[in-house]
Design a protein around this motif. Structure first.
Motif, short mmCIF file in Angstrom:
data_model
loop_
_atom_site.label_atom_id
_atom_site.label_comp_id
_atom_site.label_asym_id
_atom_site.label_seq_id
_atom_site.Cartn_x
_atom_site.Cartn_y
_atom_site.Cartn_z
N ARG A 1 39.11 30.10 -1.65
CA ARG A 1 38.03 30.94 -2.17
C ARG A 1 38.51 31.78 -3.36
NH1 ARG A 1 34.84 33.69 2.65
NH2 ARG A 1 33.48 34.19 0.91
N ARG A 2 39.73 32.32 -3.28
CA ARG A 2 40.28 33.08 -4.41
C ARG A 2 40.48 32.17 -5.62
NH1 ARG A 2 43.27 35.48 -0.37
NH2 ARG A 2 45.09 34.20 -0.84
N TYR A 3 40.95 30.94 -5.38
CA TYR A 3 41.13 29.98 -6.47
C TYR A 3 39.79 29.71 -7.14
CZ TYR A 3 41.75 25.42 -8.68
OH TYR A 3 41.74 24.38 -9.57
N GLN A 4 38.75 29.48 -6.35
CA GLN A 4 37.44 29.20 -6.93
C GLN A 4 36.92 30.38 -7.72
OE1 GLN A 4 34.43 27.54 -4.39
NE2 GLN A 4 32.80 28.10 -5.78
N GLN A 5 37.07 31.57 -7.20
CA GLN A 5 36.61 32.75 -7.93
C GLN A 5 37.32 32.90 -9.26
OE1 GLN A 5 37.28 35.63 -4.83
NE2 GLN A 5 35.11 35.68 -4.27
N ALA A 6 38.61 32.56 -9.30
CA ALA A 6 39.37 32.65 -10.54
C ALA A 6 38.97 31.55 -11.53
CB ALA A 6 40.86 32.56 -10.25
N GLN A 7 38.54 30.40 -11.03
CA GLN A 7 38.21 29.26 -11.88
C GLN A 7 36.76 29.24 -12.34
OE1 GLN A 7 40.59 26.90 -12.81
NE2 GLN A 7 41.95 28.35 -11.84
N ASP A 8 35.86 29.77 -11.53
CA ASP A 8 34.43 29.66 -11.81
C ASP A 8 34.03 30.41 -13.07
OD1 ASP A 8 33.44 27.91 -9.98
OD2 ASP A 8 32.76 29.43 -8.57
N GLN A 9 33.14 29.80 -13.80
CA GLN A 9 32.57 30.42 -14.99
C GLN A 9 31.12 30.82 -14.74
OE1 GLN A 9 34.61 30.94 -17.61
NE2 GLN A 9 36.19 29.98 -16.37
N MET A 10 30.69 30.75 -13.48
CA MET A 10 29.30 31.07 -13.14
C MET A 10 29.09 32.58 -13.10
SD MET A 10 28.70 28.50 -9.96
CE MET A 10 27.00 28.07 -10.14
N GLU B 1 44.79 17.43 -14.04
CA GLU B 1 44.28 18.65 -14.63
C GLU B 1 45.09 19.86 -14.20
OE1 GLU B 1 40.02 19.34 -14.30
OE2 GLU B 1 39.72 17.17 -14.24
N GLU B 2 45.42 19.91 -12.92
CA GLU B 2 46.14 21.08 -12.41
C GLU B 2 47.55 21.14 -12.97
OE1 GLU B 2 44.59 23.55 -10.87
OE2 GLU B 2 42.81 22.30 -11.01
N LEU B 3 48.20 20.01 -13.16
CA LEU B 3 49.53 20.01 -13.75
C LEU B 3 49.48 20.56 -15.18
CD1 LEU B 3 52.51 19.37 -13.44
CD2 LEU B 3 52.02 17.04 -14.21
N GLY B 4 48.47 20.17 -15.92
CA GLY B 4 48.30 20.68 -17.28
C GLY B 4 48.10 22.19 -17.30
N LYS B 5 47.40 22.71 -16.30
CA LYS B 5 47.15 24.15 -16.24
C LYS B 5 48.42 24.96 -16.05
CE LYS B 5 42.47 23.82 -14.36
NZ LYS B 5 41.66 24.09 -13.15
N THR B 6 49.46 24.35 -15.50
CA THR B 6 50.71 25.09 -15.29
C THR B 6 51.40 25.39 -16.61
OG1 THR B 6 52.21 23.18 -15.09
CG2 THR B 6 51.11 23.96 -13.06
N ARG B 7 51.12 24.60 -17.64
CA ARG B 7 51.72 24.76 -18.97
C ARG B 7 53.25 24.72 -18.93
NH1 ARG B 7 47.51 25.83 -22.38
NH2 ARG B 7 45.78 27.04 -21.56
N LYS B 8 53.79 24.02 -17.94
CA LYS B 8 55.25 23.91 -17.81
C LYS B 8 55.78 22.66 -18.48
CE LYS B 8 55.54 26.63 -13.64
NZ LYS B 8 56.17 26.82 -12.37
N PHE B 9 54.88 21.73 -18.81
CA PHE B 9 55.29 20.45 -19.36
C PHE B 9 54.33 20.00 -20.45
CE2 PHE B 9 55.94 20.38 -14.74
CZ PHE B 9 57.32 20.25 -14.67
N GLU B 10 54.83 19.15 -21.31
CA GLU B 10 53.94 18.36 -22.15
C GLU B 10 53.66 17.10 -21.34
OE1 GLU B 10 53.91 15.77 -26.27
OE2 GLU B 10 55.68 16.93 -25.76
N LEU B 11 52.40 16.81 -21.12
CA LEU B 11 52.03 15.66 -20.30
C LEU B 11 51.85 14.43 -21.16
CD1 LEU B 11 49.43 17.34 -17.93
CD2 LEU B 11 51.89 17.11 -17.63
N ILE B 12 52.49 13.35 -20.75
CA ILE B 12 52.37 12.07 -21.44
C ILE B 12 51.99 11.03 -20.39
CG2 ILE B 12 53.52 10.32 -22.85
CD1 ILE B 12 55.53 12.56 -23.64
N PRO B 13 50.70 10.76 -20.23
CA PRO B 13 50.32 9.76 -19.23
C PRO B 13 50.72 8.36 -19.69
CG PRO B 13 48.38 10.63 -20.37
CD PRO B 13 49.57 11.37 -20.90
N VAL B 14 51.11 7.55 -18.73
CA VAL B 14 51.43 6.15 -18.99
C VAL B 14 50.34 5.31 -18.33
CG1 VAL B 14 53.14 4.32 -18.69
CG2 VAL B 14 53.89 6.68 -19.03
#
Length: 142
Positions: A101-110, A1-14
């Protein structure tokens, strides 16, 4: 999930099944000798330009949590490393606590009234997401 959030790659899982069909094994690490046609097959079958190998090197699920990750991005054309990271993200370090804590605050939708930025320090899943995000933030730009 975190790799996808970087938007640096198209992810192709094998899938493990695909790896077994191609190589006879369901998984490989960056340290193991890969089949001679491994990267060629990825390029031909999937149009793959690079492969990210990952390994959890440490995991402490109880506070203070710690997650060790070893990541290696390998060029699929030349089988050369493009980027690597090997770190332990440890909540015993106050700077890690603040970052989590800063990461959680940025991610939380609560709603703010319900949000508690310390809950990430008691959730192995969320703390692991933070650890991955921290290391992936060091990926170079394209």
């Amino acid at each position: 999930e975190e790799l996808g959030k970087t938007r640096k790659f198209e992810l192709i899982p094998v899938t493990p099944e695909t790896l077994r069909r191609w190589t006879g094994r369901t998984s490989w690490t960056a340290e193991e000798r890969l089949p001679a046609d491994f990267f060629k097959r990825l390029r031909d079958e999937l149009g793959c330009e690079a492969v990210l190998f990952s390994r959890v090197t440490q995991f402490h699920a109880y506070p203070p949590m710690a997650v060790g990750l070893q990541l290696k991005l390998v060029d699929a054309q030349f089988a050369e490393p493009l980027w690597a990271a090997d770190e332990v993200i440890d909540a015993a370090d106050p700077t890690v606590v603040n970052g989590a804590r800063r990461y959680q605050q940025a991610q939380d939708q609560m709603p703010a009234a319900l949000a508690d930025s310390r809950s990430i320090l008691n959730s192995p899943r969320r703390f692991s997401h933070y650890a991955a995000s921290t290391l992936l933030a060091t990926l170079p730009e394209r």
